[in-house]
Enzyme design. Structure first.
Site, PDB file in Angstrom:
ATOM      1  N   CYS A  92      83.679  -3.051  81.884  1.00 40.95           N
ATOM      2  CA  CYS A  92      84.542  -3.105  83.059  1.00 40.95           C
ATOM      3  C   CYS A  92      85.923  -3.705  82.742  1.00 40.95           C
ATOM      4  CB  CYS A  92      83.823  -3.856  84.174  1.00 40.95           C
ATOM      5  SG  CYS A  92      84.476  -3.466  85.792  1.00 40.95           S
ATOM      6  N   ARG A 126      86.593   0.363  96.615  1.00 40.55           N
ATOM      7  CA  ARG A 126      85.807  -0.258  95.525  1.00 40.55           C
ATOM      8  C   ARG A 126      84.661   0.665  95.169  1.00 40.55           C
ATOM      9  NH1 ARG A 126      87.523  -4.705  93.638  1.00 40.55           N
ATOM     10  NH2 ARG A 126      85.900  -4.949  92.084  1.00 40.55           N
ATOM     11  N   HIS A 191      77.510  -3.164  84.468  1.00 45.61           N
ATOM     12  CA  HIS A 191      76.997  -4.522  84.373  1.00 45.61           C
ATOM     13  C   HIS A 191      75.487  -4.386  84.575  1.00 45.61           C
ATOM     14  CE1 HIS A 191      81.031  -6.280  84.997  1.00 45.61           C
ATOM     15  NE2 HIS A 191      81.211  -5.343  85.904  1.00 45.61           N
TER      16      HIS A 191
HETATM   17  N1  GLN Z   1      89.450  -5.957  87.823  1.00 42.52           N
HETATM   18  C1  GLN Z   1      88.765  -4.792  87.506  1.00 42.52           C
HETATM   19  C2  GLN Z   1      88.472  -3.856  88.649  1.00 42.52           C
HETATM   20  O1  GLN Z   1      88.163  -4.265  89.768  1.00 42.52           O
HETATM   21  C3  GLN Z   1      87.514  -5.151  86.726  1.00 42.52           C
HETATM   22  C4  GLN Z   1      86.345  -5.650  87.531  1.00 42.52           C
HETATM   23  C5  GLN Z   1      85.119  -5.896  86.714  1.00 42.52           C
HETATM   24  O2  GLN Z   1      85.181  -6.261  85.531  1.00 42.52           O
HETATM   25  N2  GLN Z   1      83.953  -5.776  87.336  1.00 42.52           N
HETATM   26  O3  GLN Z   1      88.595  -2.673  88.431  1.00 42.52           O
END
Ligand code: GLN
Length: 242
Positions: A92, A126, A191
């Site tokens: 990520c 998101r 993750h």
């Molecule tokens: N800041 C990044 C995003 O929201 C990474 C987030 C993350 O590592 N889960 O895309």
């Protein structure tokens, strides 16, 4: 002795990403392979050439901004080690930083290392939830499960994807691609943490790390009955397996 490096463990460790280090280390120990862990924080030295497995975990936009200057200084060494076969798992936020840039929703551009030909731009939605991805490892297809939560949408240039999204969003929710793969660098939005949930992938990374050091021995089989069952439950829940 294998050396595992967790870069910025206090800043890049979202949703249990540290579990990737634990899984890699445990699967070495269960086989009697000597292994040690090196945690490297901002400003601390590391010789990437001497590292066997590097974890760059996920981090929020804020954390990405906090590490970017420090990471940029390490770029030439890291790029050289990658060219020479260093095994990397980047997740990520860490994945995004290996690319050319990450543009936040406010329009700020966080420069990446430019080691991989890809870029990321934040979207308004998101991309969040459980995800399943088909990944090919040495000609064998696995269905990896994980959890994603990002607003960044990543688009690949010349670099190959890590896999194909079976369920979830992946790189951008549009092209069906997940992650990126370059030499022994594995980038992903998963993750979970990823490696405890997907032991075949852990062993693949371990094999690559051993091969790079000329230690070609086949890996002893481990009892993965719980991991396999958990994987099946999640694939079923996501409607991929009956
Ligand atoms: N800041 C990044 C995003 O929201 C990474 C987030 C993350 O590592 N889960 O895309």
């Amino acid at each position: 002795m294998l050396t595992v490096c967790h870069l910025y463990p206090d800043l890049l460790n979202l949703y249990g990403d540290r579990g990737n280090v634990i899984a890699f280390v445990r699967r070495c120990q269960w086989r009697g392979i000597p292994v040690r862990v090196q945690e490297v924080n901002l400003g601390q030295p590391v010789d990437f050439g001497a590292v066997d497995f590097l974890l760059l975990g996920g981090g929020s936009d804020r954390e990405q901004e906090l590490i970017t200057a420090d990471l940029q200084q390490r770029a030439p060494d890291l790029a050289a080690a990658i060219e020479e076969g260093l095994v990397v798992l980047a997740i990520c936020g860490g994945y995004q930083l290996l690319g050319r840039y990450y543009r936040t929703l406010e329009g700020a551009e966080i420069p990446g290392l430019g080691i991989l030909d890809l870029y990321t731009e934040a979207g308004t939605k998101r991309l969040i939830g459980n995800i399943a991805v088909e990944i090919e490892l040495d000609g064998r297809k696995i269905h990896a499960c994980g959890f994603e939560n990002h607003s960044g949408q990543t688009f690949l240039g010349k670099v190959k994807p890590l896999g194909r999204v079976l369920k979830g969003y992946g790189n951008n929710g549009q092209d069906g691609l997940e992650g990126a793969r370059y030499k022994n660098v594995f980038c992903t939005y998963l993750h979970g943490p990823l490696l405890p949930k997907n032991p075949a992938l852990t062993d693949h990374l371990l094999q690559l790390a051993l091969r790079r050091r000329g230690m070609e021995a086949g890996l002893t089989l481990l009892d993965d009955v719980f991991e396999t069952r958990a994987n099946r439950v999640m694939l079923r829940r996501l409607g991929i397996k009956k």
